[in-house]
Design a protein around this motif. Structure first.
Motif, PDB file in Angstrom:
ATOM      1  N   GLN A   2      20.220   2.437  49.352  1.00 43.16           N
ATOM      2  CA  GLN A   2      21.035   1.702  48.377  1.00 43.16           C
ATOM      3  C   GLN A   2      20.482   1.957  46.988  1.00 43.16           C
ATOM      4  OE1 GLN A   2      20.869  -2.332  50.023  1.00 43.16           O
ATOM      5  NE2 GLN A   2      22.978  -2.069  50.724  1.00 43.16           N
ATOM      6  N   LEU A   3      21.393   2.112  46.024  1.00 40.83           N
ATOM      7  CA  LEU A   3      21.004   2.505  44.678  1.00 40.83           C
ATOM      8  C   LEU A   3      21.439   1.464  43.656  1.00 40.83           C
ATOM      9  CD1 LEU A   3      22.152   6.230  44.922  1.00 40.83           C
ATOM     10  CD2 LEU A   3      19.878   5.310  45.362  1.00 40.83           C
ATOM     11  N   GLN A   4      20.601   1.258  42.658  1.00 35.83           N
ATOM     12  CA  GLN A   4      20.890   0.315  41.583  1.00 35.83           C
ATOM     13  C   GLN A   4      20.587   0.992  40.252  1.00 35.83           C
ATOM     14  OE1 GLN A   4      21.907  -3.035  41.973  1.00 35.83           O
ATOM     15  NE2 GLN A   4      22.049  -3.284  39.764  1.00 35.83           N
ATOM     16  N   ALA A   5      21.643   1.276  39.489  1.00 38.72           N
ATOM     17  CA  ALA A   5      21.475   1.913  38.188  1.00 38.72           C
ATOM     18  C   ALA A   5      21.339   0.868  37.093  1.00 38.72           C
ATOM     19  CB  ALA A   5      22.660   2.823  37.901  1.00 38.72           C
ATOM     20  N   ALA A  23      16.004   2.847  44.129  1.00 39.79           N
ATOM     21  CA  ALA A  23      16.505   3.015  45.491  1.00 39.79           C
ATOM     22  C   ALA A  23      15.743   2.118  46.452  1.00 39.79           C
ATOM     23  CB  ALA A  23      16.347   4.469  45.920  1.00 39.79           C
ATOM     24  N   SER A  24      16.468   1.627  47.430  1.00 37.77           N
ATOM     25  CA  SER A  24      15.828   0.829  48.471  1.00 37.77           C
ATOM     26  C   SER A  24      15.443   1.740  49.620  1.00 37.77           C
ATOM     27  CB  SER A  24      16.777  -0.255  48.960  1.00 37.77           C
ATOM     28  OG  SER A  24      17.912   0.349  49.563  1.00 37.77           O
ATOM     29  N   GLY A  25      14.615   1.247  50.502  1.00 35.14           N
ATOM     30  CA  GLY A  25      14.282   2.028  51.685  1.00 35.14           C
ATOM     31  C   GLY A  25      13.032   2.868  51.509  1.00 35.14           C
ATOM     32  N   ARG A  26      12.557   3.416  52.619  1.00 35.56           N
ATOM     33  CA  ARG A  26      11.306   4.151  52.618  1.00 35.56           C
ATOM     34  C   ARG A  26      11.496   5.659  52.629  1.00 35.56           C
ATOM     35  NH1 ARG A  26       8.001   0.737  57.268  1.00 35.56           N
ATOM     36  NH2 ARG A  26       8.221  -1.309  56.294  1.00 35.56           N
ATOM     37  N   THR A  27      12.756   6.106  52.548  1.00 34.08           N
ATOM     38  CA  THR A  27      13.014   7.537  52.695  1.00 34.08           C
ATOM     39  C   THR A  27      13.530   8.170  51.422  1.00 34.08           C
ATOM     40  OG1 THR A  27      15.260   7.068  53.495  1.00 34.08           O
ATOM     41  CG2 THR A  27      13.502   7.259  55.138  1.00 34.08           C
ATOM     42  N   PHE A  28      13.230   7.569  50.279  1.00 35.86           N
ATOM     43  CA  PHE A  28      13.735   8.065  49.000  1.00 35.86           C
ATOM     44  C   PHE A  28      13.398   9.530  48.798  1.00 35.86           C
ATOM     45  CE2 PHE A  28      15.224   7.847  44.776  1.00 35.86           C
ATOM     46  CZ  PHE A  28      14.290   8.414  43.924  1.00 35.86           C
ATOM     47  N   SER A  29      12.223   9.929  49.227  1.00 37.29           N
ATOM     48  CA  SER A  29      11.763  11.298  48.990  1.00 37.29           C
ATOM     49  C   SER A  29      12.504  12.335  49.821  1.00 37.29           C
ATOM     50  CB  SER A  29      10.262  11.407  49.248  1.00 37.29           C
ATOM     51  OG  SER A  29       9.980  11.093  50.594  1.00 37.29           O
ATOM     52  N   THR A  30      13.368  11.908  50.719  1.00 40.54           N
ATOM     53  CA  THR A  30      14.164  12.856  51.500  1.00 40.54           C
ATOM     54  C   THR A  30      15.559  13.051  50.907  1.00 40.54           C
ATOM     55  OG1 THR A  30      15.039  11.163  52.999  1.00 40.54           O
ATOM     56  CG2 THR A  30      12.959  12.217  53.621  1.00 40.54           C
TER      57      THR A  30
END
Length: 126
Positions: A2-5, A23-30
């Motif tokens: 999920q993204l918040q600008a 960004a939410s979550g632990r996989t942002f780097s993917t």
């Protein structure tokens, strides 16, 4: 993801703004990250994108040399530094993400992105 600008606002021509996309979550780097914008009465257009690691970046010709995209994977955040703003940069700016299995790839195509933030308004006065 999920993204918040955030970071939009009113600025005079020639000024600067920095947009953030958290960004939410632990996989942002993917995820490769992109910024798009939509001016009133126009279609949404690509602005900039960055690969998962941040090694590769791309820009629309209209913003090249004025905008800089970056990311901090430790903070799950992408940024768009906008300098020398022009009235024609006025638009709602959206951040977006698309998953990348491997490699330093990013897409410039809106259809590749399946995660979108809510948009933040940038208004540049002349």
């Amino acid at each position: 993801v999920q993204l918040q600008a955030s970071g939009g606002g009113l600025v005079q021509a020639g000024g600067s703004l920095r947009l953030s996309c958290a960004a939410s979550g632990r996989t942002f780097s993917t995820y490769a990250m992109g910024w798009f914008r939509q001016a009133t009465g126009k279609e949404r257009e690509f602005v900039s994108a960055i690969s998962r690691s941040g090694e590769k970046t791309g820009y629309a010709d209209s913003v090249k040399g004025r905008f800089t995209i970056s990311r901090d994977n430790a903070k799950n955040t992408a940024y768009l530094q906008m300098n020398s703003l022009k009235p024609e940069d006025t638009a709602v700016y959206y951040c977006a993400a698309h998953w990348v299995a491997r490699g330093n790839y990013y897409s410039t195509a809106e259809a590749s992105y399946n995660n979108w933030g809510q948009g933040t308004l940038v208004t540049v006065s002349s």
